[in-house]
Every structure is written in C-alpha cells, then in structure tokens.
Write a protein that holds these residues in place. Structure first.
Motif, mmCIF file in Angstrom:
data_model
loop_
_atom_site.group_PDB
_atom_site.id
_atom_site.type_symbol
_atom_site.label_atom_id
_atom_site.label_comp_id
_atom_site.label_asym_id
_atom_site.label_seq_id
_atom_site.Cartn_x
_atom_site.Cartn_y
_atom_site.Cartn_z
ATOM 1 N N SER A 134 -18.814 -37.455 -64.065
ATOM 2 C CA SER A 134 -18.102 -37.016 -65.254
ATOM 3 C C SER A 134 -16.716 -37.647 -65.360
ATOM 4 N N VAL A 135 -16.156 -37.562 -66.547
ATOM 5 C CA VAL A 135 -14.790 -38.018 -66.809
ATOM 6 C C VAL A 135 -13.842 -37.515 -65.724
ATOM 7 N N GLU A 136 -13.919 -36.227 -65.439
ATOM 8 C CA GLU A 136 -12.990 -35.608 -64.504
ATOM 9 C C GLU A 136 -13.276 -36.021 -63.065
ATOM 10 N N GLU A 137 -14.543 -36.131 -62.689
ATOM 11 C CA GLU A 137 -14.900 -36.504 -61.322
ATOM 12 C C GLU A 137 -14.392 -37.901 -60.980
ATOM 13 N N VAL A 138 -14.544 -38.837 -61.899
ATOM 14 C CA VAL A 138 -14.097 -40.208 -61.624
ATOM 15 C C VAL A 138 -12.579 -40.257 -61.555
#
Length: 381
Positions: A134-138
């Motif tokens: 996800s956007v946040e994980e990366v």
C-alpha cells in the motif's frame, strides 16, 4: 554488484577469471536480464519485458539514445558530483526509479525492497498505483527518503481522489499523473499468456473486488487538463505529468498547473511505433522553456525509456532533462538480488554517469548543457 553473485563458492575460494558465475567488474544489464529471466516465471518475465503489438518501440528505445553523440570539453579538471534537486528535494543522483507495477512478482519484498534500495543510494523512487504494497507501507519502509506517488485513474473518482490524499498524508513529495493510458495497450505477450496476478499477491491500492463501484455509462475513461490543478489541490502536492511526447501537450500541461513534465513512452507498452523518448525530449524541453510552475520556479522535465548506460543518462541531461528514470533494469535487479540488486543497478549506472561526466568536463548535472551533444547525422533518424 554486491548481492548478485549466483554460485556459492567454498570458504576462502577466490573467484576465477573464467568462472561463468563471476560478477563482471561493471554493470552488465544484458547479463542481469538473462539471469532474471531464469528466476522469473515465464508469464512474469513477459509481463515486465514485453511491450505493445510488435514491440518495435521497446527495441528502438535504447538505440535512440545512441543516435546522439557527446562533445567532450577538455582541460577542465573536475570530479563529478551527482547531487541535484527534483522539485526542490535534494537527491544524491539524477538517476531515479520509474513506477512499475506488481513488484511482488519479482521478489517477496516487492516495493519495500526497492524503496530501501533507493534510500540507500540516495535515489528517488516513484511508487506505482499498481503496487503490491500500500501507499503507506511503501512510505514507511524508508520514511526519511524522498519518494513520489504515481496515480492512475482508479475504479471510481472517489477512490482515485482518496489515493491522492493518502499520498500527501503519507509524506510523498509529488503526485505523478500518468496520462498515456486512456485504455490499456495491446500487449501480445500478456494476451498469449492470459496474464493474471499470481495467487497470493494483491493490488494493494485498488479496492477489493466486492467494493468496486460500477462505472456509469457516461463515466469518462480519461482525465483532462483541468484534473492537473484539481489533483494538486486534493493531494496538496506538486503534480508531475507523465507520458508526454509533444511540445504542445507539454505547454498545455504546464499552463494547467503542472510543476514538471515527464517524457515517457510507458516503456513501449502503450502505443507501438511511438517516437522514442530520446527524440521527443528536445522538443518538450524547448516548448516549456520559460514556463513557470505554481510555486514560481521553472517547470522541470524528466525522461525515461531505454536508458541503459551512464552515457545515455548524460545525453539526457545535456538535452535538458533534470533527471532520468529506470524501469526494467530495476526489475531485473530486484528479481536477481532483492534490495541489493536494485541498489547495484542504481549505483552502477550512477558510477558510469559520473565517469562520463568527468571525461566530458562536466562537474554537476546542471553543467550538462545542450552544446555537449550533437545529433549523429550519419545514423538513421
């Protein structure tokens, strides 16, 4: 190329010059691709390597850079410094990572490994909407390193706008609108393979199938120039428009609120027989010269497509690109060596660029000016 050695040697054993598994003392992208092909499932390799229709654009992209020739400056003792800024953000090299999809197919850590590699080298990574994290994980994989988020039109305007907001909230430094995909290119390899995302992987930034709203019959499949300023407002980020190959389009994007223009053929995966980035770049640079970004700075220009050597990158900088971005080479590095493999690709090409700059009397990326290159008239245009 640390981390890419394939054969396990005995303790204390030195590599032999004739050892076929011995890493060459330079970045050999052909060898790296061959090794990636060995470790990837055939449909996955075809997905990364393939292009639209006859794949002429894929094949022509690297050679297009070779249709230029460098004009070295002499008697300028210098040590090249690759540091520059992209939209005001400092980076250690003008060679960055283009957005490419489904990186979890190449390595279990996928985009997380690529993000850590870019941070290690000081390069900028552009994260794809079609990521397997996800956007946040990366973003969290290297929270202090700069990154951009690439945006596709998603299953509903609301979901697309939400992704743009999330990118701004997660700390990305720019939003990259990819505008050359009103429909998916006709990629014969994927059609032949009936390509599908392997089991166990997810399109982490897409809504779950049951949550995807149906598009109305009148829903637009494309963005317009008005969407540039709209997404800048939604995300509170500068907008880069990616997929531009014409000067008139570049000017229209700049006047609609783009902070930068990214010259790209989408890896030859959308339109076959398209003008190579190496030939489209000068027209775009000339067209936007004097155009002003929303923050009052000059509109910047970037490029990707077929860059396979440091000298290619130097030609691009001399033609007016502020940065060059890599796609497939980083895919091969990730497949073979994970984060170490991606870092090796970025480091190897950056070292080649610095070497070429020194040989041409160029101290910094900003010193690579148009007088450094000439079109090779004896070669096919």
């Amino acid at each position: 190329m640390t981390g890419l050695t394939q054969r396990r040697r005995e303790p204390g054993e030195e590599p032999r010059p004739d050892d076929p598994d011995r890493e060459p003392p330079y970045l050999d992208l052909d060898r790296l691709e061959a090794r990636a092909r060995e470790v990837l499932a055939p449909p996955v390799y075809d997905y990364y390597a393939g292009g639209a229709e006859t794949e002429s654009s894929v094949q022509e992209a690297p050679q297009a850079w070779r249709s230029w020739r460098l004009r070295p400056r002499v008697l300028r003792a210098t040590q090249a410094d690759l540091a520059t800024t992209l939209l005001g953000t400092p980076v250690g090299t003008p060679i960055g990572i283009a957005p490419w999809a489904y990186q979890g197919m190449a390595h279990p850590d996928g985009e997380l490994a690529t993000r850590r590699a870019a941070a290690r080298v000081g390069a900028l990574m552009t994260v794809s909407t079609s990521a397997t994290h996800s956007v946040e994980e990366v973003a969290a994989a290297a929270p202090d390193a700069p990154a951009w988020f690439q945006l596709y039109r998603q299953h509903s305007p609301e979901h697309t706008a939400d992704l743009a907001r999330r990118a701004g909230a997660a700390g990305y430094r720019a939003l990259v609108l990819t505008v050359d995909l009103p429909v998916l290119g006709r990629r014969r390899r994927d059609l032949r393979n009936d390509f599908a995302l392997p089991a166990g992987l997810r399109m982490a930034n897409h809504p779950a199938p049951d949550d995807r709203p149906a598009l109305s019959a009148n829903a637009s499949t494309s963005w317009t120039f008005d969407d540039i300023a709209r997404f800048a407002e939604i995300s509170d980020l500068p907008v880069v428009v990616k997929g531009v190959l014409r000067g008139d389009d570049a000017v229209a994007c700049a006047r609609a609120g783009a902070s930068a223009i990214w010259v790209s053929t989408h890896g030859g995966r959308q339109v076959d027989l398209v003008v190579p980035s190496a030939h489209a770049l000068p027209e775009v640079v000339d067209a936007v010269r004097g155009e002003v970004a929303p923050d009052g700075s000059d509109v910047e220009v970037y490029v990707d497509g077929g860059v396979r050597a440091g000298s290619d990158a130097l030609v691009a900088l001399a033609l007016g690109a502020r940065a060059v971005f890599l796609g497939r080479p980083t895919a091969w590095g990730l497949a073979v060596g994970g984060a170490d493999g991606v870092a090796a690709v970025l480091t190897g090409l950056s070292e080649e660029l610095a070497h070429a700059m020194t040989l041409c009397g160029v101290a910094t990326p900003h010193d690579a000016t148009p007088d450094l290159v000439v079109r090779a008239g004896w070669l096919p245009r």
